[in-house]
Design a protein around this motif. Structure first.
Motif, mmCIF file in Angstrom:
data_model
loop_
_atom_site.group_PDB
_atom_site.id
_atom_site.type_symbol
_atom_site.label_atom_id
_atom_site.label_comp_id
_atom_site.label_asym_id
_atom_site.label_seq_id
_atom_site.Cartn_x
_atom_site.Cartn_y
_atom_site.Cartn_z
ATOM 1 N N UNK A 7 9.055 51.184 105.643
ATOM 2 C CA UNK A 7 9.881 50.619 104.571
ATOM 3 C C UNK A 7 11.226 51.321 104.598
ATOM 4 N N UNK A 8 12.300 50.561 104.800
ATOM 5 C CA UNK A 8 13.645 51.143 104.724
ATOM 6 C C UNK A 8 14.125 50.975 103.289
ATOM 7 N N UNK A 9 14.232 52.091 102.584
ATOM 8 C CA UNK A 9 14.677 52.061 101.193
ATOM 9 C C UNK A 9 13.661 52.711 100.269
ATOM 10 N N UNK A 10 14.130 53.610 99.419
ATOM 11 C CA UNK A 10 13.250 54.263 98.451
ATOM 12 C C UNK A 10 13.749 54.026 97.027
ATOM 13 N N UNK A 11 14.302 52.852 96.802
ATOM 14 C CA UNK A 11 14.660 52.471 95.449
ATOM 15 C C UNK A 11 13.454 51.859 94.748
ATOM 16 N N UNK A 12 13.713 51.126 93.693
ATOM 17 C CA UNK A 12 12.631 50.506 92.934
ATOM 18 C C UNK A 12 11.784 49.596 93.816
ATOM 19 N N UNK A 13 12.430 48.819 94.684
ATOM 20 C CA UNK A 13 11.692 47.884 95.540
ATOM 21 C C UNK A 13 10.796 48.627 96.520
ATOM 22 N N UNK A 14 11.357 49.599 97.237
ATOM 23 C CA UNK A 14 10.582 50.308 98.241
ATOM 24 C C UNK A 14 9.404 51.062 97.654
ATOM 25 N N UNK A 15 9.661 51.832 96.612
ATOM 26 C CA UNK A 15 8.578 52.614 96.014
ATOM 27 C C UNK A 15 7.535 51.729 95.334
ATOM 28 N N UNK A 16 7.978 50.664 94.685
ATOM 29 C CA UNK A 16 7.011 49.785 94.022
ATOM 30 C C UNK A 16 6.110 49.096 95.036
ATOM 31 N N UNK A 17 6.683 48.711 96.178
ATOM 32 C CA UNK A 17 5.859 48.111 97.234
ATOM 33 C C UNK A 17 4.830 49.115 97.745
ATOM 34 N N UNK A 18 5.263 50.346 97.989
ATOM 35 C CA UNK A 18 4.336 51.356 98.487
ATOM 36 C C UNK A 18 3.190 51.582 97.496
ATOM 37 N N UNK A 19 3.496 51.581 96.213
ATOM 38 C CA UNK A 19 2.449 51.747 95.199
ATOM 39 C C UNK A 19 1.456 50.588 95.236
ATOM 40 N N UNK A 32 8.443 55.809 104.921
ATOM 41 C CA UNK A 32 9.589 55.334 104.151
ATOM 42 C C UNK A 32 10.835 56.092 104.610
ATOM 43 N N UNK A 33 11.945 55.378 104.664
ATOM 44 C CA UNK A 33 13.189 55.981 105.140
ATOM 45 C C UNK A 33 14.255 55.827 104.062
ATOM 46 N N UNK A 34 14.849 56.954 103.668
ATOM 47 C CA UNK A 34 15.850 56.953 102.607
ATOM 48 C C UNK A 34 17.143 57.583 103.116
ATOM 49 N N UNK A 35 18.249 56.966 102.795
ATOM 50 C CA UNK A 35 19.518 57.558 103.219
ATOM 51 C C UNK A 35 19.986 58.642 102.242
ATOM 52 N N UNK A 36 19.298 58.778 101.104
ATOM 53 C CA UNK A 36 19.638 59.839 100.159
ATOM 54 C C UNK A 36 18.435 60.763 99.966
ATOM 55 N N UNK A 37 18.370 61.448 98.826
ATOM 56 C CA UNK A 37 17.298 62.431 98.598
ATOM 57 C C UNK A 37 15.940 61.784 98.396
ATOM 58 N N UNK A 106 12.402 45.572 104.882
ATOM 59 C CA UNK A 106 13.781 45.908 104.526
ATOM 60 C C UNK A 106 13.914 45.827 103.014
ATOM 61 N N UNK A 107 14.061 46.985 102.386
ATOM 62 C CA UNK A 107 14.229 47.067 100.929
ATOM 63 C C UNK A 107 15.456 47.929 100.657
ATOM 64 N N UNK A 108 16.551 47.546 101.275
ATOM 65 C CA UNK A 108 17.741 48.397 101.347
ATOM 66 C C UNK A 108 18.689 48.235 100.174
ATOM 67 N N UNK A 109 18.435 47.244 99.323
ATOM 68 C CA UNK A 109 19.278 47.082 98.144
ATOM 69 C C UNK A 109 20.605 46.423 98.442
ATOM 70 N N UNK A 110 21.600 46.757 97.629
ATOM 71 C CA UNK A 110 22.912 46.134 97.733
ATOM 72 C C UNK A 110 23.995 47.165 97.476
ATOM 73 N N UNK A 111 25.183 46.870 97.956
ATOM 74 C CA UNK A 111 26.348 47.729 97.732
ATOM 75 C C UNK A 111 27.263 47.106 96.681
ATOM 76 N N UNK A 112 27.937 47.930 95.882
ATOM 77 C CA UNK A 112 28.903 47.381 94.929
ATOM 78 C C UNK A 112 30.036 46.668 95.658
#
Length: 388
Positions: A7-19, A32-37, A106-112
């Protein structure tokens, strides 16, 4: 050895899917792969954390290490994916590392969306889309506090996020001005009467609004930031926040040859144009729609977890009302589908507003609704009337 679900992304989507995956399968390997902490936090809290006097650190519910233990997953933090090799089923990571996958999500979210601005102050514009962004925003507000002078904040965008942050800034004694190219707040989500009511309540609380104008220039000086608008007017402020929208992160998918449009295109089971790759959350375009809200993500997670554990499942959405976090004017919206034909029927009293969007053929079945103030108590009843 079983190839992992990556899973690329550890936001709400990524973590909720893993759960959801762990509820159905205790042993399947998950990476899971996160570009931040990779810390777990509630993203919706970002727009009302000021009122709650929550710092960025206080918003963290669990560290990435705690999530790794809870989910029995491997979580790679501060890691950038630079390429998806669909043929080899492999991810190329920054620094030359590789990660193979059996199934990729792919649960990478969006950019502003970044405004294009002339002048020497364009880099002063902040956006708040994640915990790191909020930390910088919080620091900038603290600097204004320390100066003890003016506390004027310009918000670009009078949509849901712009209005929520305006209300939150008011609670901390800042003076927000909201500007938008539209002619009213939340123009795409609710009828004019509801927009007017929300704007009026926020104005009474101390906010200001400018419509049918866009910021076109920002110049920095000792006196602060001078902002020029498309209608020829101008104003000074101390801080600028952009809330003009989000752009799904589609770059990696496009580079790999997956079908993309506004988002990463999927079918009803969230499968992309490659049968081993799925997309969900803010980066996904499902049935021609990108739905950057919490409830759609929850339904996507449950459907996709079932699919990935052997029960192919099409995601189906019920009515999904959205709570607008503006205590100055409690509001719930369930917008009609984009392009839907019909009209708003509005009942407004001193204590609240109730609006129903119907196509006229079946007046008892709504396509959308909006509720404000005392009328928000009718949320569940109204949701039951929405055609899905």
């Amino acid at each position: 050895m079983v190839s992992p679900i990556v899973i690329i992304g550890t936001g709400l989507a990524g973590y909720s899917l893993a759960k959801e995956l762990r509820k159905l399968d205790a042993t399947i390997p998950i990476v899971m792969i996160s570009r931040d902490a990779g810390d777990f936090y509630s993203k919706p809290m970002l727009s009302n954390a000021l009122r709650a006097k929550k710092s960025a650190a206080a918003l963290v519910l669990k560290s990435s290490a705690a999530m790794e233990e809870e989910l029995r997953a491997r979580i790679l933090t501060h890691t950038e994916v630079v390429e998806i090799d669909l043929q080899a089923r492999c991810l190329h990571l920054e620094g030359g590392m590789k990660q193979s996958y059996g199934t990729l999500v792919l649960a990478m979210g969006a950019d502003p969306t970044r405004p294009v601005l002339e002048g020497n102050g364009g880099d002063s514009v902040l956006s708040v889309n994640d915990l790191d962004d909020f930390s910088l925003f919080e620091k900038s507000l603290a600097e204004l506090d320390a100066r003890g002078t003016s506390r004027d904040v310009l918000i670009l965008g009078a949509g849901l996020i712009g209005c929520e942050f305006a209300n939150d800034l008011l609670a901390r004694g800042f003076h927000p001005t909201v500007v938008d190219v539209a002619d009213r707040v939340l123009e795409r989500l609710m009828p004019p009467q509801a927009s007017r009511r929300l704007q009026t309540r926020l104005e009474h609380a101390g906010a200001a609004f400018r419509f049918k104008a866009a910021a076109v220039s920002v110049n920095r000086s000792a006196a602060g930031l001078a902002v020029g608008f498309s209608d020829g007017s101008s104003m000074r402020c101390d801080l600028i926040m952009s809330a003009i929208g989000l752009k799904p992160r589609i770059g990696l998918a496009a580079q790999a040859g997956l079908e993309v449009h506004r988002g990463i295109v999927t079918d009803g089971k969230l499968m992309t144009s490659d049968p081993r790759v799925f997309a969900m959350g803010d980066c996904a375009e499902v049935g021609r729609s990108v739905l950057p809200f919490v409830m759609p993500i929850m339904f996507q997670c449950r459907a996709l977890a079932a699919t990935l554990t052997g029960t192919p499942t099409v995601v189906k959405y019920p009515a999904m009302p959205v709570t607008v976090k503006t205590p100055a004017c409690p509001t719930v919206v369930c917008p009609p589908p984009s392009g839907a034909e019909g009209a708003w029927q509005v009942l407004e009293t001193e204590d609240g507003l109730e609006a129903l969007f119907s196509d006229g053929a079946s007046p008892d079945r709504a396509l959308g609704f909006a509720l404000q103030e005392n009328s928000v108590s009718k949320r569940q009843r109204m949701a039951g009337r929405v055609a899905t």
